[in-house]
Design a protein around this motif. Structure first.
Motif, PDB file in Angstrom:
ATOM      1  N   ASP A  31       1.972  14.994  18.649  1.00 29.60           N
ATOM      2  CA  ASP A  31       1.873  15.675  17.354  1.00 29.60           C
ATOM      3  C   ASP A  31       1.053  14.867  16.356  1.00 29.60           C
ATOM      4  O   ASP A  31       0.229  15.414  15.621  1.00 29.60           O
ATOM      5  CB  ASP A  31       3.276  15.887  16.768  1.00 29.60           C
ATOM      6  CG  ASP A  31       4.020  17.033  17.412  1.00 29.60           C
ATOM      7  OD1 ASP A  31       3.373  18.030  17.768  1.00 29.60           O
ATOM      8  OD2 ASP A  31       5.257  16.937  17.560  1.00 29.60           O
ATOM      9  N   TRP A  32       1.314  13.550  16.316  1.00 27.97           N
ATOM     10  CA  TRP A  32       0.716  12.734  15.267  1.00 27.97           C
ATOM     11  C   TRP A  32       0.219  11.412  15.839  1.00 27.97           C
ATOM     12  O   TRP A  32       0.864  10.810  16.689  1.00 27.97           O
ATOM     13  CB  TRP A  32       1.728  12.445  14.153  1.00 27.97           C
ATOM     14  CG  TRP A  32       2.323  13.678  13.551  1.00 27.97           C
ATOM     15  CD1 TRP A  32       3.595  14.154  13.707  1.00 27.97           C
ATOM     16  CD2 TRP A  32       1.656  14.612  12.696  1.00 27.97           C
ATOM     17  NE1 TRP A  32       3.755  15.317  13.017  1.00 27.97           N
ATOM     18  CE2 TRP A  32       2.589  15.628  12.381  1.00 27.97           C
ATOM     19  CE3 TRP A  32       0.369  14.693  12.169  1.00 27.97           C
ATOM     20  CZ2 TRP A  32       2.263  16.702  11.567  1.00 27.97           C
ATOM     21  CZ3 TRP A  32       0.044  15.775  11.357  1.00 27.97           C
ATOM     22  CH2 TRP A  32       0.991  16.755  11.066  1.00 27.97           C
ATOM     23  N   ARG A  33      -0.912  10.963  15.334  1.00 26.40           N
ATOM     24  CA  ARG A  33      -1.459   9.647  15.653  1.00 26.40           C
ATOM     25  C   ARG A  33      -0.875   8.628  14.688  1.00 26.40           C
ATOM     26  O   ARG A  33      -1.002   8.757  13.464  1.00 26.40           O
ATOM     27  CB  ARG A  33      -2.978   9.712  15.522  1.00 26.40           C
ATOM     28  CG  ARG A  33      -3.666   8.369  15.637  1.00 26.40           C
ATOM     29  CD  ARG A  33      -5.156   8.529  15.367  1.00 26.40           C
ATOM     30  NE  ARG A  33      -5.660   7.397  14.600  1.00 26.40           N
ATOM     31  CZ  ARG A  33      -6.744   7.421  13.851  1.00 26.40           C
ATOM     32  NH1 ARG A  33      -7.448   8.538  13.752  1.00 26.40           N
ATOM     33  NH2 ARG A  33      -7.141   6.356  13.198  1.00 26.40           N
ATOM     34  N   PHE A  34      -0.240   7.595  15.223  1.00 23.34           N
ATOM     35  CA  PHE A  34       0.420   6.566  14.422  1.00 23.34           C
ATOM     36  C   PHE A  34      -0.102   5.210  14.886  1.00 23.34           C
ATOM     37  O   PHE A  34       0.277   4.701  15.929  1.00 23.34           O
ATOM     38  CB  PHE A  34       1.944   6.670  14.595  1.00 23.34           C
ATOM     39  CG  PHE A  34       2.700   5.556  13.937  1.00 23.34           C
ATOM     40  CD1 PHE A  34       2.578   5.328  12.578  1.00 23.34           C
ATOM     41  CD2 PHE A  34       3.535   4.731  14.678  1.00 23.34           C
ATOM     42  CE1 PHE A  34       3.279   4.295  11.965  1.00 23.34           C
ATOM     43  CE2 PHE A  34       4.232   3.697  14.081  1.00 23.34           C
ATOM     44  CZ  PHE A  34       4.105   3.486  12.721  1.00 23.34           C
ATOM     45  N   ASP A  35      -0.977   4.608  14.099  1.00 31.34           N
ATOM     46  CA  ASP A  35      -1.687   3.404  14.525  1.00 31.34           C
ATOM     47  C   ASP A  35      -0.942   2.130  14.143  1.00 31.34           C
ATOM     48  O   ASP A  35      -0.629   1.907  12.977  1.00 31.34           O
ATOM     49  CB  ASP A  35      -3.086   3.363  13.897  1.00 31.34           C
ATOM     50  CG  ASP A  35      -3.988   4.454  14.430  1.00 31.34           C
ATOM     51  OD1 ASP A  35      -3.831   4.807  15.611  1.00 31.34           O
ATOM     52  OD2 ASP A  35      -4.839   4.956  13.671  1.00 31.34           O
ATOM     53  N   LEU A  36      -0.687   1.289  15.138  1.00 33.55           N
ATOM     54  CA  LEU A  36      -0.184  -0.061  14.914  1.00 33.55           C
ATOM     55  C   LEU A  36      -1.338  -1.045  14.754  1.00 33.55           C
ATOM     56  O   LEU A  36      -1.191  -2.095  14.126  1.00 33.55           O
ATOM     57  CB  LEU A  36       0.683  -0.519  16.080  1.00 33.55           C
ATOM     58  CG  LEU A  36       1.863   0.371  16.481  1.00 33.55           C
ATOM     59  CD1 LEU A  36       2.590  -0.241  17.682  1.00 33.55           C
ATOM     60  CD2 LEU A  36       2.805   0.579  15.329  1.00 33.55           C
ATOM     61  N   GLY A  59      10.396  16.631  21.256  1.00 32.22           N
ATOM     62  CA  GLY A  59      10.565  16.433  19.829  1.00 32.22           C
ATOM     63  C   GLY A  59       9.232  16.223  19.137  1.00 32.22           C
ATOM     64  O   GLY A  59       8.160  16.493  19.684  1.00 32.22           O
ATOM     65  N   THR A  60       9.290  15.728  17.913  1.00 32.80           N
ATOM     66  CA  THR A  60       8.071  15.372  17.191  1.00 32.80           C
ATOM     67  C   THR A  60       7.574  14.046  17.742  1.00 32.80           C
ATOM     68  O   THR A  60       8.290  13.048  17.720  1.00 32.80           O
ATOM     69  CB  THR A  60       8.338  15.248  15.691  1.00 32.80           C
ATOM     70  OG1 THR A  60       8.931  16.459  15.210  1.00 32.80           O
ATOM     71  CG2 THR A  60       7.043  14.979  14.929  1.00 32.80           C
ATOM     72  N   THR A  61       6.353  14.040  18.239  1.00 32.52           N
ATOM     73  CA  THR A  61       5.840  12.870  18.952  1.00 32.52           C
ATOM     74  C   THR A  61       4.815  12.122  18.114  1.00 32.52           C
ATOM     75  O   THR A  61       4.001  12.720  17.402  1.00 32.52           O
ATOM     76  CB  THR A  61       5.206  13.287  20.287  1.00 32.52           C
ATOM     77  OG1 THR A  61       4.332  14.402  20.070  1.00 32.52           O
ATOM     78  CG2 THR A  61       6.284  13.700  21.284  1.00 32.52           C
ATOM     79  N   PHE A  62       4.863  10.796  18.230  1.00 32.28           N
ATOM     80  CA  PHE A  62       3.979   9.901  17.489  1.00 32.28           C
ATOM     81  C   PHE A  62       3.285   8.991  18.495  1.00 32.28           C
ATOM     82  O   PHE A  62       3.942   8.197  19.183  1.00 32.28           O
ATOM     83  CB  PHE A  62       4.776   9.075  16.481  1.00 32.28           C
ATOM     84  CG  PHE A  62       5.449   9.899  15.414  1.00 32.28           C
ATOM     85  CD1 PHE A  62       4.837  10.105  14.190  1.00 32.28           C
ATOM     86  CD2 PHE A  62       6.696  10.467  15.648  1.00 32.28           C
ATOM     87  CE1 PHE A  62       5.461  10.861  13.208  1.00 32.28           C
ATOM     88  CE2 PHE A  62       7.328  11.229  14.670  1.00 32.28           C
ATOM     89  CZ  PHE A  62       6.703  11.421  13.446  1.00 32.28           C
ATOM     90  N   GLU A  63       1.954   9.095  18.587  1.00 29.66           N
ATOM     91  CA  GLU A  63       1.157   8.334  19.550  1.00 29.66           C
ATOM     92  C   GLU A  63       0.694   7.021  18.928  1.00 29.66           C
ATOM     93  O   GLU A  63      -0.042   7.013  17.940  1.00 29.66           O
ATOM     94  CB  GLU A  63      -0.051   9.156  19.987  1.00 29.66           C
ATOM     95  CG  GLU A  63      -1.016   8.444  20.918  1.00 29.66           C
ATOM     96  CD  GLU A  63      -0.343   7.997  22.206  1.00 29.66           C
ATOM     97  OE1 GLU A  63      -0.199   6.771  22.401  1.00 29.66           O
ATOM     98  OE2 GLU A  63       0.043   8.885  23.000  1.00 29.66           O
ATOM     99  N   ALA A  64       1.143   5.899  19.521  1.00 28.69           N
ATOM    100  CA  ALA A  64       0.846   4.577  18.966  1.00 28.69           C
ATOM    101  C   ALA A  64      -0.309   3.879  19.657  1.00 28.69           C
ATOM    102  O   ALA A  64      -0.620   2.736  19.320  1.00 28.69           O
ATOM    103  CB  ALA A  64       2.089   3.694  19.046  1.00 28.69           C
ATOM    104  N   SER A  65      -0.950   4.527  20.616  1.00 25.61           N
ATOM    105  CA  SER A  65      -2.000   3.839  21.375  1.00 25.61           C
ATOM    106  C   SER A  65      -3.301   4.627  21.393  1.00 25.61           C
ATOM    107  O   SER A  65      -4.049   4.559  22.360  1.00 25.61           O
ATOM    108  CB  SER A  65      -1.518   3.562  22.805  1.00 25.61           C
ATOM    109  OG  SER A  65      -0.924   4.702  23.378  1.00 25.61           O
TER     110      SER A  65
END
Length: 369
Positions: free
Chosen positions: A99-104, A160-166
């Motif tokens: 769902d969403w791109r979440f950058d570390l 669920g709501t997914t957050f991609e960290a890579s």
């Protein structure tokens, strides 16, 4: 709130086969002021990094080298601890993964000769670690229930709501220096969310020991990017060996994590059925019974821009990037992408769908692209 804890690991964690130590670290003033930035600095010092430069401001100086190749190598050996622009924390969808791109972080220390970052990021390939992780995690609540890739899809709503960290990094490659992935895993596992959520991360590394006993509550899916032996050996420099990644996959599955297999980039090399079949057999052997497993299949493709950049970075590469052997796909805004011809794609897809169903019958194939 009662939170499920991680299941105990069924076997000792495999020893890490590769850990990256940057030759140079640049730290912006704002990053050094953040609590997470200070924790990363302490880890860098503990890891024996000697060349750490605290900058007076928030701009990174240009890296200079004797020619493009020297500048590239200097950048690949540099880590920068920075605070990203506010626009980066206005999350964007990242189909077909999440769902969403979440950058570390942004950037990767590996030397994959097909690196997709070559076509996605501009400037020297410095690895940037984002020092605002605490604030970024606190801002995720507003996105729960509002995605369209998984939470808005009948087929994948269970994720669920997914957050991609890579999306733009390999977080496990940096974990021994940052602790950022563990921080995110525990936040997802212990936070009181408004609905079901999942953190997603994929890696070509194997340093998972620090993740096995975390309170993940099954809300993080760790995926391992694997490839046929000839592809990995020839094109995936400075990564953990495939066998070590498979052992790490088995270890995190044994610790109760849902896991994933990212087959990428799939290439029809000589005897590809034999090589990929052996890979799938090895994965099946490594996984405990009842593992929650997904599979993502991504074939090799390139753009004119990525080809130019990759040939600058790896001028002796033997990676096939011949436009005459490819089909050209155009995006709605005129972008050009060179993919395998329809007949090749059809043959590959048919074989992989059958082979995955036969060898990993409980796996869910999320997408083919």
């Amino acid at each position: 709130m009662t939170t499920a804890l991680a299941a105990p690991a069924t076997a000792p964690a495999p020893s890490a086969t590769r850990r990256w130590t940057p030759s140079r670290v640049l730290v912006t003033r704002s990053a050094a002021e953040r609590p997470y930035g200070q924790r990363v600095l302490a880890r860098l010092e503990a890891a024996g990094v000697n060349d750490i430069e605290l900058l007076r401001g928030d701009r990174l100086a240009n890296l200079r080298g004797d020619g493009d190749r020297a500048a590239f190598m200097a950048a690949k050996q540099t880590l920068a601890l920075v605070v990203p622009p506010a626009s980066l924390r206005r999350l964007q969808p990242i189909a077909p993964s999440a769902d969403w791109r979440f950058d570390l972080a942004q950037g990767c220390p590996a030397h994959c000769q097909y690196c997709y970052l070559a076509g996605s990021l501009s400037g020297p390939p410095i690895t940037r670690v984002y020092a605002d992780l605490d604030e970024a995690l606190a801002g995720l609540d507003a996105y729960v229930g509002h995605g369209t890739v998984t939470s808005g899809s009948a087929a994948r709503a269970g994720e669920g709501t997914t957050f991609e960290a890579s999306c733009y990094t390999d977080p496990l490659a940096l974990e021994h220096l940052t602790g950022g992935l563990a921080t995110a895993v525990e936040h997802f596992g212990t936070h009181d969310w408004a609905g079901p959520v999942q953190l997603r991360a994929t890696t070509k590394f194997d340093d998972v020991a620090g993740l096995l006993e975390l309170a993940h509550a099954g809300r993080t899916r760790l995926r391992f990017s694997l490839n046929a032996g000839p592809v990995a050996q020839r094109f995936e420099g400075a990564t953990s060996p495939v066998a070590a990644r498979i052992a790490a996959l088995g270890a995190v599955a044994g610790a109760g994590y849902p896991v994933g297999l990212t087959l990428a980039p799939i290439m029809p090399v000589d005897d590809w059925r034999e090589h990929y079949g052996r890979l799938l057999d090895d994965v099946a052997t490594a996984l405990p019974a009842g593992t929650d497993l997904t599979v993502e299949c991504i074939t090799h493709r390139f753009t004119p821009g990525s080809k130019e950049t990759l040939l600058d970075w790896y001028p002796r590469t033997r990676l096939e990037m011949d436009e005459e052997r490819r089909t050209t796909k155009r995006g709605k805004f005129g972008s050009v992408k060179h993919v395998y011809p329809r007949e090749t794609m059809s043959e590959l897809r048919s074989w992989f769908e059958t082979a995955i169903a036969d060898r990993l019958p409980h796996a869910r194939l999320l997408y083919w692209t």
